[in-house]
Design a protein around this motif. Sequence first.
Motif, PDB file in Angstrom:
ATOM      1  N   LYS A 195      46.829   9.572  36.092  1.00  0.00           N
ATOM      2  CA  LYS A 195      45.990  10.777  36.100  1.00  0.00           C
ATOM      3  C   LYS A 195      44.540  10.432  35.749  1.00  0.00           C
ATOM      4  CE  LYS A 195      45.960  15.423  34.109  1.00  0.00           C
ATOM      5  NZ  LYS A 195      46.609  16.302  33.130  1.00  0.00           N
ATOM      6  N   LEU A 196      44.350   9.556  34.746  1.00  0.00           N
ATOM      7  CA  LEU A 196      43.003   9.134  34.367  1.00  0.00           C
ATOM      8  C   LEU A 196      42.295   8.431  35.518  1.00  0.00           C
ATOM      9  CD1 LEU A 196      43.404   7.829  30.710  1.00  0.00           C
ATOM     10  CD2 LEU A 196      42.009   9.741  31.476  1.00  0.00           C
ATOM     11  N   LEU A 197      43.016   7.547  36.207  1.00  0.00           N
ATOM     12  CA  LEU A 197      42.413   6.835  37.331  1.00  0.00           C
ATOM     13  C   LEU A 197      42.084   7.793  38.471  1.00  0.00           C
ATOM     14  CD1 LEU A 197      44.567   3.585  37.460  1.00  0.00           C
ATOM     15  CD2 LEU A 197      42.184   3.794  36.764  1.00  0.00           C
ATOM     16  N   LYS A 198      42.965   8.746  38.703  1.00  0.00           N
ATOM     17  CA  LYS A 198      42.766   9.700  39.802  1.00  0.00           C
ATOM     18  C   LYS A 198      41.519  10.553  39.584  1.00  0.00           C
ATOM     19  CE  LYS A 198      45.193  13.318  42.345  1.00  0.00           C
ATOM     20  NZ  LYS A 198      46.438  14.090  42.439  1.00  0.00           N
ATOM     21  N   TYR A 199      41.281  10.966  38.353  1.00  0.00           N
ATOM     22  CA  TYR A 199      40.169  11.876  38.057  1.00  0.00           C
ATOM     23  C   TYR A 199      39.050  11.195  37.267  1.00  0.00           C
ATOM     24  CZ  TYR A 199      43.520  15.344  39.566  1.00  0.00           C
ATOM     25  OH  TYR A 199      44.422  16.057  40.307  1.00  0.00           O
ATOM     26  N   ALA A 200      38.924   9.880  37.372  1.00  0.00           N
ATOM     27  CA  ALA A 200      37.951   9.123  36.575  1.00  0.00           C
ATOM     28  C   ALA A 200      36.508   9.566  36.826  1.00  0.00           C
ATOM     29  CB  ALA A 200      38.091   7.631  36.845  1.00  0.00           C
ATOM     30  N   GLY A 201      36.169   9.898  38.047  1.00  0.00           N
ATOM     31  CA  GLY A 201      34.784  10.245  38.367  1.00  0.00           C
ATOM     32  C   GLY A 201      34.459  11.721  38.245  1.00  0.00           C
ATOM     33  N   GLU A 202      35.365  12.497  37.684  1.00  0.00           N
ATOM     34  CA  GLU A 202      35.184  13.943  37.635  1.00  0.00           C
ATOM     35  C   GLU A 202      33.888  14.361  36.931  1.00  0.00           C
ATOM     36  OE1 GLU A 202      37.715  17.911  36.300  1.00  0.00           O
ATOM     37  OE2 GLU A 202      38.448  15.916  35.759  1.00  0.00           O
ATOM     38  N   ASN A 203      33.572  13.767  35.802  1.00  0.00           N
ATOM     39  CA  ASN A 203      32.390  14.179  35.045  1.00  0.00           C
ATOM     40  C   ASN A 203      31.101  13.888  35.797  1.00  0.00           C
ATOM     41  OD1 ASN A 203      33.892  15.175  32.927  1.00  0.00           O
ATOM     42  ND2 ASN A 203      33.904  13.229  31.849  1.00  0.00           N
ATOM     43  N   ILE A 204      31.006  12.718  36.393  1.00  0.00           N
ATOM     44  CA  ILE A 204      29.772  12.396  37.114  1.00  0.00           C
ATOM     45  C   ILE A 204      29.633  13.281  38.348  1.00  0.00           C
ATOM     46  CG2 ILE A 204      30.655  10.502  38.546  1.00  0.00           C
ATOM     47  CD1 ILE A 204      27.943   9.092  37.931  1.00  0.00           C
ATOM     48  N   LEU A 205      30.739  13.570  38.998  1.00  0.00           N
ATOM     49  CA  LEU A 205      30.672  14.450  40.175  1.00  0.00           C
ATOM     50  C   LEU A 205      30.242  15.863  39.782  1.00  0.00           C
ATOM     51  CD1 LEU A 205      33.846  13.210  42.065  1.00  0.00           C
ATOM     52  CD2 LEU A 205      31.456  12.716  42.586  1.00  0.00           C
ATOM     53  N   ARG A 206      30.719  16.317  38.640  1.00  0.00           N
ATOM     54  CA  ARG A 206      30.314  17.644  38.165  1.00  0.00           C
ATOM     55  C   ARG A 206      28.807  17.678  37.928  1.00  0.00           C
ATOM     56  NH1 ARG A 206      33.676  18.094  34.023  1.00  0.00           N
ATOM     57  NH2 ARG A 206      35.309  18.969  35.288  1.00  0.00           N
ATOM     58  N   ASP A 207      28.258  16.602  37.351  1.00  0.00           N
ATOM     59  CA  ASP A 207      26.807  16.524  37.143  1.00  0.00           C
ATOM     60  C   ASP A 207      26.055  16.470  38.465  1.00  0.00           C
ATOM     61  OD1 ASP A 207      26.906  16.686  34.425  1.00  0.00           O
ATOM     62  OD2 ASP A 207      25.909  14.779  34.062  1.00  0.00           O
ATOM     63  N   LEU A 208      26.614  15.801  39.455  1.00  0.00           N
ATOM     64  CA  LEU A 208      25.941  15.684  40.756  1.00  0.00           C
ATOM     65  C   LEU A 208      25.887  17.032  41.481  1.00  0.00           C
ATOM     66  CD1 LEU A 208      27.237  12.260  42.065  1.00  0.00           C
ATOM     67  CD2 LEU A 208      25.003  12.792  41.103  1.00  0.00           C
ATOM     68  N   LEU A 209      26.797  17.922  41.176  1.00  0.00           N
ATOM     69  CA  LEU A 209      26.762  19.249  41.798  1.00  0.00           C
ATOM     70  C   LEU A 209      25.475  19.992  41.444  1.00  0.00           C
ATOM     71  CD1 LEU A 209      30.470  20.423  41.388  1.00  0.00           C
ATOM     72  CD2 LEU A 209      29.331  19.585  43.447  1.00  0.00           C
ATOM     73  N   THR A 210      24.976  19.795  40.244  1.00  0.00           N
ATOM     74  CA  THR A 210      23.702  20.397  39.843  1.00  0.00           C
ATOM     75  C   THR A 210      22.577  19.871  40.727  1.00  0.00           C
ATOM     76  OG1 THR A 210      24.498  20.521  37.576  1.00  0.00           O
ATOM     77  CG2 THR A 210      22.131  20.730  37.885  1.00  0.00           C
ATOM     78  N   THR A 211      22.618  18.588  41.047  1.00  0.00           N
ATOM     79  CA  THR A 211      21.604  17.999  41.924  1.00  0.00           C
ATOM     80  C   THR A 211      21.679  18.615  43.315  1.00  0.00           C
ATOM     81  OG1 THR A 211      21.712  15.944  40.677  1.00  0.00           O
ATOM     82  CG2 THR A 211      20.762  15.821  42.879  1.00  0.00           C
ATOM     83  N   VAL A 212      22.888  18.792  43.812  1.00  0.00           N
ATOM     84  CA  VAL A 212      23.057  19.426  45.132  1.00  0.00           C
ATOM     85  C   VAL A 212      22.486  20.844  45.097  1.00  0.00           C
ATOM     86  CG1 VAL A 212      24.770  20.263  46.791  1.00  0.00           C
ATOM     87  CG2 VAL A 212      25.037  18.003  45.766  1.00  0.00           C
ATOM     88  N   ASP A 213      22.762  21.590  44.024  1.00  0.00           N
ATOM     89  CA  ASP A 213      22.221  22.954  43.906  1.00  0.00           C
ATOM     90  C   ASP A 213      20.696  22.934  43.928  1.00  0.00           C
ATOM     91  OD1 ASP A 213      24.805  23.894  43.685  1.00  0.00           O
ATOM     92  OD2 ASP A 213      24.753  24.014  41.486  1.00  0.00           O
ATOM     93  N   ASN A 214      20.086  21.988  43.203  1.00  0.00           N
ATOM     94  CA  ASN A 214      18.622  21.900  43.168  1.00  0.00           C
ATOM     95  C   ASN A 214      18.056  21.521  44.529  1.00  0.00           C
ATOM     96  OD1 ASN A 214      18.487  22.628  40.479  1.00  0.00           O
ATOM     97  ND2 ASN A 214      18.549  20.513  39.755  1.00  0.00           N
ATOM     98  N   LEU A 215      18.714  20.647  45.250  1.00  0.00           N
ATOM     99  CA  LEU A 215      18.259  20.293  46.608  1.00  0.00           C
ATOM    100  C   LEU A 215      18.364  21.499  47.531  1.00  0.00           C
ATOM    101  CD1 LEU A 215      19.742  16.716  47.043  1.00  0.00           C
ATOM    102  CD2 LEU A 215      17.331  17.339  46.890  1.00  0.00           C
ATOM    103  N   ASP A 216      19.413  22.272  47.390  1.00  0.00           N
ATOM    104  CA  ASP A 216      19.545  23.501  48.184  1.00  0.00           C
ATOM    105  C   ASP A 216      18.376  24.458  47.908  1.00  0.00           C
ATOM    106  OD1 ASP A 216      21.871  22.632  49.374  1.00  0.00           O
ATOM    107  OD2 ASP A 216      23.201  23.760  48.027  1.00  0.00           O
ATOM    108  N   ARG A 217      18.011  24.587  46.638  1.00  0.00           N
ATOM    109  CA  ARG A 217      16.873  25.456  46.277  1.00  0.00           C
ATOM    110  C   ARG A 217      15.567  24.925  46.875  1.00  0.00           C
ATOM    111  NH1 ARG A 217      19.079  24.975  41.031  1.00  0.00           N
ATOM    112  NH2 ARG A 217      20.598  26.601  40.696  1.00  0.00           N
ATOM    113  N   ALA A 218      15.399  23.588  46.846  1.00  0.00           N
ATOM    114  CA  ALA A 218      14.187  22.987  47.404  1.00  0.00           C
ATOM    115  C   ALA A 218      14.111  23.246  48.909  1.00  0.00           C
ATOM    116  CB  ALA A 218      14.153  21.482  47.119  1.00  0.00           C
TER     117      ALA A 218
END
Length: 195
Positions: free
Chosen positions: A73-96
């Motif tokens: 389970k840890l290996l499967k979801y290892a990148g979850e936190n960084i991906l969650r942070d990257l969603l904020t970047t996607v939102d900001n690019l959408d606003r731009a």
Amino acid sequence: MAEEAKEQDVGQQGETDAVENPEEAVLVEEAAMDRECETETLQRELADARDQMMRIAAEFDNFKKRTERERSKLLKYAGENILRDLLTTVDNLDRAIEQGGAVAEDDGKKLQAMVQGVELTRKGLVASLERFGVEPLEAVGLPFNPDEHDALTMEASANVAANHVLREFLRGYRFKDRILRHAQVVVSSGPEKSA
């Protein structure tokens, strides 16, 4: 008849021996009972030990299975936190992008607002990467290091010493103690030699 008398004598003598030593008979009987008791006790203890061993083996097997499930389970979801942070970047690019498409009186102001939005988005992305241990590699002006840099070409330069990085085409990054990506650089060959 003599034989019959003899047999009766022998029979009576055996009976008298048994009767004459009743204490010995009791002791022999008690010893036999003690051995039986001891055997039963040892068999019970052995059965208990086997049962306990089987329980421990089952618990260990369950522990191994649970640990494997958690690890998977840890290996499967290892990148979850960084991906969650990257969603904020996607939102900001959408606003731009939305800001760039908005109707404005002056195209220069519209472009400037969009560039500012992209710069803020980049800063947010870099901050997210730093939180996860990703940091940029410094290259320009430093000695060429093949462990961190990929040399694309060499150029003569009067300002930068030979075998030092003159320019950076693509920035390199380190993740904790590993190189994530080498910097692509131009290396100085020293001052140009005149012919």
